[in-house]
Write a protein that holds these residues in place. Structure first.
Motif, PDB file in Angstrom:
ATOM      1  N   PHE A 249       0.875  -1.154   0.025  1.00  0.00           N
ATOM      2  CA  PHE A 249      -0.064  -0.038   0.028  1.00  0.00           C
ATOM      3  C   PHE A 249       0.740   1.205   0.090  1.00  0.00           C
ATOM      4  CE2 PHE A 249      -4.695  -0.470   0.736  1.00  0.00           C
ATOM      5  CZ  PHE A 249      -4.812  -1.702   0.421  1.00  0.00           C
ATOM      6  N   VAL A 250       1.953   1.340   0.644  1.00  0.00           N
ATOM      7  CA  VAL A 250       2.843   2.417   0.803  1.00  0.00           C
ATOM      8  C   VAL A 250       3.478   2.845  -0.399  1.00  0.00           C
ATOM      9  CG1 VAL A 250       4.917   3.490   1.878  1.00  0.00           C
ATOM     10  CG2 VAL A 250       3.428   2.410   3.257  1.00  0.00           C
ATOM     11  N   MET A 251       3.818   1.717  -1.036  1.00  0.00           N
ATOM     12  CA  MET A 251       4.560   1.960  -2.484  1.00  0.00           C
ATOM     13  C   MET A 251       3.572   2.444  -3.377  1.00  0.00           C
ATOM     14  SD  MET A 251       7.159  -1.033  -3.241  1.00  0.00           S
ATOM     15  CE  MET A 251       6.192  -2.303  -3.568  1.00  0.00           C
ATOM     16  N   ASN A 252       2.318   1.879  -3.404  1.00  0.00           N
ATOM     17  CA  ASN A 252       1.280   2.326  -4.323  1.00  0.00           C
ATOM     18  C   ASN A 252       1.025   3.648  -4.146  1.00  0.00           C
ATOM     19  OD1 ASN A 252      -1.900   2.677  -4.926  1.00  0.00           O
ATOM     20  ND2 ASN A 252      -1.034   0.943  -6.252  1.00  0.00           N
ATOM     21  N   TYR A 253       0.426   4.151  -2.860  1.00  0.00           N
ATOM     22  CA  TYR A 253       0.056   5.491  -2.560  1.00  0.00           C
ATOM     23  C   TYR A 253       0.993   6.542  -2.697  1.00  0.00           C
ATOM     24  CZ  TYR A 253      -4.658   4.376  -1.727  1.00  0.00           C
ATOM     25  OH  TYR A 253      -6.054   3.976  -2.000  1.00  0.00           O
ATOM     26  N   ALA A 254       2.276   6.039  -2.283  1.00  0.00           N
ATOM     27  CA  ALA A 254       3.528   6.856  -2.375  1.00  0.00           C
ATOM     28  C   ALA A 254       3.648   7.373  -3.959  1.00  0.00           C
ATOM     29  CB  ALA A 254       4.812   6.358  -1.755  1.00  0.00           C
ATOM     30  N   ALA A 255       3.318   6.441  -4.800  1.00  0.00           N
ATOM     31  CA  ALA A 255       3.428   7.048  -6.403  1.00  0.00           C
ATOM     32  C   ALA A 255       2.440   7.709  -6.569  1.00  0.00           C
ATOM     33  CB  ALA A 255       3.175   5.690  -6.998  1.00  0.00           C
ATOM     34  N   TYR A 256       1.249   7.620  -6.068  1.00  0.00           N
ATOM     35  CA  TYR A 256       0.017   8.711  -6.298  1.00  0.00           C
ATOM     36  C   TYR A 256       0.426  10.096  -5.633  1.00  0.00           C
ATOM     37  CZ  TYR A 256      -2.907   5.159  -8.706  1.00  0.00           C
ATOM     38  OH  TYR A 256      -3.818   4.454  -9.561  1.00  0.00           O
ATOM     39  N   PHE A 257       0.864  10.044  -4.476  1.00  0.00           N
ATOM     40  CA  PHE A 257       1.074  11.248  -3.845  1.00  0.00           C
ATOM     41  C   PHE A 257       2.251  11.993  -4.697  1.00  0.00           C
ATOM     42  CE2 PHE A 257      -0.666   9.276   0.310  1.00  0.00           C
ATOM     43  CZ  PHE A 257      -1.869   9.964   0.118  1.00  0.00           C
ATOM     44  N   ALA A 258       3.245  11.209  -4.889  1.00  0.00           N
ATOM     45  CA  ALA A 258       4.394  11.983  -5.605  1.00  0.00           C
ATOM     46  C   ALA A 258       4.008  12.719  -6.788  1.00  0.00           C
ATOM     47  CB  ALA A 258       5.262  10.755  -6.138  1.00  0.00           C
ATOM     48  N   GLU A 259       2.819  12.037  -7.772  1.00  0.00           N
ATOM     49  CA  GLU A 259       2.372  12.987  -8.748  1.00  0.00           C
ATOM     50  C   GLU A 259       1.476  14.047  -8.290  1.00  0.00           C
ATOM     51  OE1 GLU A 259       4.662  11.908 -10.852  1.00  0.00           O
ATOM     52  OE2 GLU A 259       3.112  11.818 -12.787  1.00  0.00           O
ATOM     53  N   ILE A 260       0.920  13.879  -7.296  1.00  0.00           N
ATOM     54  CA  ILE A 260       0.228  15.192  -6.708  1.00  0.00           C
ATOM     55  C   ILE A 260       1.089  16.121  -6.398  1.00  0.00           C
ATOM     56  CG2 ILE A 260      -1.468  15.735  -4.922  1.00  0.00           C
ATOM     57  CD1 ILE A 260      -2.794  12.971  -5.057  1.00  0.00           C
ATOM     58  N   TYR A 261       2.042  15.734  -5.485  1.00  0.00           N
ATOM     59  CA  TYR A 261       3.050  16.735  -5.243  1.00  0.00           C
ATOM     60  C   TYR A 261       3.741  17.640  -6.236  1.00  0.00           C
ATOM     61  CZ  TYR A 261       2.925  14.509  -0.549  1.00  0.00           C
ATOM     62  OH  TYR A 261       2.648  13.881   0.686  1.00  0.00           O
TER      63      TYR A 261
END
Ligand SMILES: Nc1ncnc2c1ncn2[C@@H]1O[C@H](COP(=O)(O)OP(=O)(O)OP(=O)(O)O)[C@@H](O)[C@H]1O
Ligand SMILES: [Mg+2]
Lengths: 221, 246
Positions: free
Chosen positions: A98-110
């Protein structure tokens, strides 16, 4: 009506749901705790001037966003122990996925948030003598946060619901408890109760994000 | 104070600066005029390392920013010293929207010059007073008019005690009334014998305030001299008769 007219059965169901909720909230909490900062690190690498840093992260984000989360959960849960030997704690494994997946989405939002800050802000910081890191922390980041509150809230709300996916690797969390109870007794009531719980959590999440959003309305631009 | 020699700069096939030389002496006010696209902004941006030159030499206050004949760009520490010698005011103000007027002016003093909070505040109030905005210290930039925002930007630059100020069309985003209030502030600074380099489309202002005028066209300096000399040049006449009157 197999639960609502049977107080004993209902109380025991609620107790089980409560325990399932603990697992759900652990997964939710740990995922946010690690993926929000990891996403920032990924975003910074993704925006690096150096190809050697940028490209691997770009690939990572592509894979994480481009494949089903449930497949990633399976991979971490079954494949990693084959490579590293020792079996992972169930929760650890799903949290990693989950962390890997969500970090990827958050990275693009940032990254989107950083790009939305006018380039003049960076230039003004530069001519005042700010170092790049100072400019980022003091000038850019505060403006990024204002811009990402709503897209981040979308992801967090999705995360609450995505926790139900881990039933696939046999974790007993809120949804799994409800489903088990529903099938043993042959009633949809436990599922509706679980649904109401997810809704309640997300109502709280929405409320909190609205507060944050309101906080940042003290300035415009 | 500032010396730029034979600066060249291109964006892909577009040769924006074709060997521009410029000097600004201590206490001198130099105005740069010229048609749109002639490279005025690019030149100014090169002087403070917002853009990198392809060739040439830039020295600021005895410090070398770049010398393409001798080692290229200076190291980090020297770059920083050069940047701190110069104050820079943008056409679009570029105030920090999330900070109050006061903090716009104190932030770099505290973080970059390491001044104490009190010292930074005192200096900020001094310079805000100078631009006539000490009563706006606790407001946010969006609450101010364009002219007021630009005056805060000038105060922000002044607070760092630079040896020289650069302005890139400081009034082009403003209507005539607000233009006047900003020009008055810049004129006040000129009267203090500050060293200034001002890119402007305000011909009357250049004529009145500048010690020297530089006319740029197509990436070169076409002519320079006293305002009288330059505004008498046929090419400049043709240009300034088209330029909008203040
Ligand atoms: N970042 C950039 N990338 C590509 N081309 C650029 C860039 N910045 C400027 N240019 C080009 O360089 C040339 C000079 O631009 P510059 O902004 O220096 O002109 P200027 O004299 O300041 O004009 P103006 O009076 O309109 O401000 C123009 O042809 C412009 O298109
Ligand atoms: Mg320009």
């Amino acid at each position: 009506m197999k639960y609502f007219n049977n107080p004993d059965r209902l109380v025991s169901l609620l107790w089980q749901l409560w325990q399932g909720l603990g697992v759900t909230m652990s997964l939710f909490g740990f995922t946010l705790l690690f993926s929000l900062p990891l996403g920032l690190a990924l975003a910074l690498l993704r925006m690096s001037r150096h190809k050697a840093l940028r490209l691997p992260v770009q690939l990572f984000i592509l894979v994480m966003r481009g494949t089903p989360l449930i497949l990633q959960v399976f991979t971490v849960y079954f494949v990693l122990p084959m490579i590293f030997g020792a079996a992972f704690e169930r929760l650890t494994a799903v949290v990693i996925a989950f962390v890997m997946n969500y970090a990827a989405y958050f990275a693009e939002i940032y990254r989107g948030g950083v790009q939305a800050v006018p380039v003049g802000q960076r230039e003004a910081a530069h001519v005042l003598g700010f170092a790049r890191s100072q400019a980022f922390m003091r000038i850019i980041l505060p403006q990024v946060i204002k811009r990402i509150v709503l897209p981040v809230s979308n992801e967090v709300i999705t995360l609450v619901k995505d926790t139900a996916l881990v039933t696939a690797v046999g974790m007993v969390e809120l949804y799994r408890v409800a489903r088990n109870a529903a099938s043993t007794v042959g009633s949809l009531e436990p599922l509706f109760i679980a649904g109401a719980v997810y809704l309640l959590i997300n109502a709280v999440v929405s409320f909190l994000f609205n507060r944050v959003n309101r906080y940042f309305s003290y300035y415009q631009g | 104070m500032l010396q730029a020699e034979n600066i060249t700069k291109r964006y892909a096939d577009n040769k924006v600066l074709r060997g521009v030389s410029l000097r600004v002496d201590r206490g001198e006010v130099v105005a740069v005029i010229g048609p749109s696209g002639s490279g005025k902004s690019t030149l100014l941006r090169c002087l403070i390392d917002l853009e990198r030159v392809d060739g040439g030499r830039i020295m600021v206050g005895g410090e070398t920013l770049v010398d393409s004949q001798a080692g290229g760009y200076a190291g980090k520490a020297a770059l920083r010293r050069v940047i701190l010698k110069m104050g820079f005011v943008f056409q679009s103000f570029n105030l920090f929207p999330h900070l109050t007027v006061l903090r716009n002016v104190t932030e770099a003093q505290e973080r970059v010059l390491k001044r104490s909070k009190r010292e930074a505040r005192e200096r900020a109030m001094e310079v805000l007073d100078k631009v006539g905005l000490s009563d706006k210290a606790s407001e946010y930039p969006y609450m101010l008019s364009g002219g007021q925002q630009q005056r805060v930007a000038i105060a922000r630059a002044l607070a760092m005690d630079p040896q020289m100020l650069c302005f890139d069309e400081p009034t082009s985003a403003l209507d005539p009334l607000l233009t006047m209030e900003v020009l008055r502030v810049i004129k006040g600074l000129a009267e203090e014998d500050r060293t200034m380099l001002v890119v402007t489309h305000e011909m009357a202002f250049a004529r009145e305030v500048a010690d020297r005028v530089v006319f740029m066209k197509e990436g070169t300096v076409r002519c320079e001299g006293t305002p009288e000399e330059v505004f008498d040049h046929p090419e400049v006449r043709a240009f300034s008769s088209q330029a909008p009157k203040p």
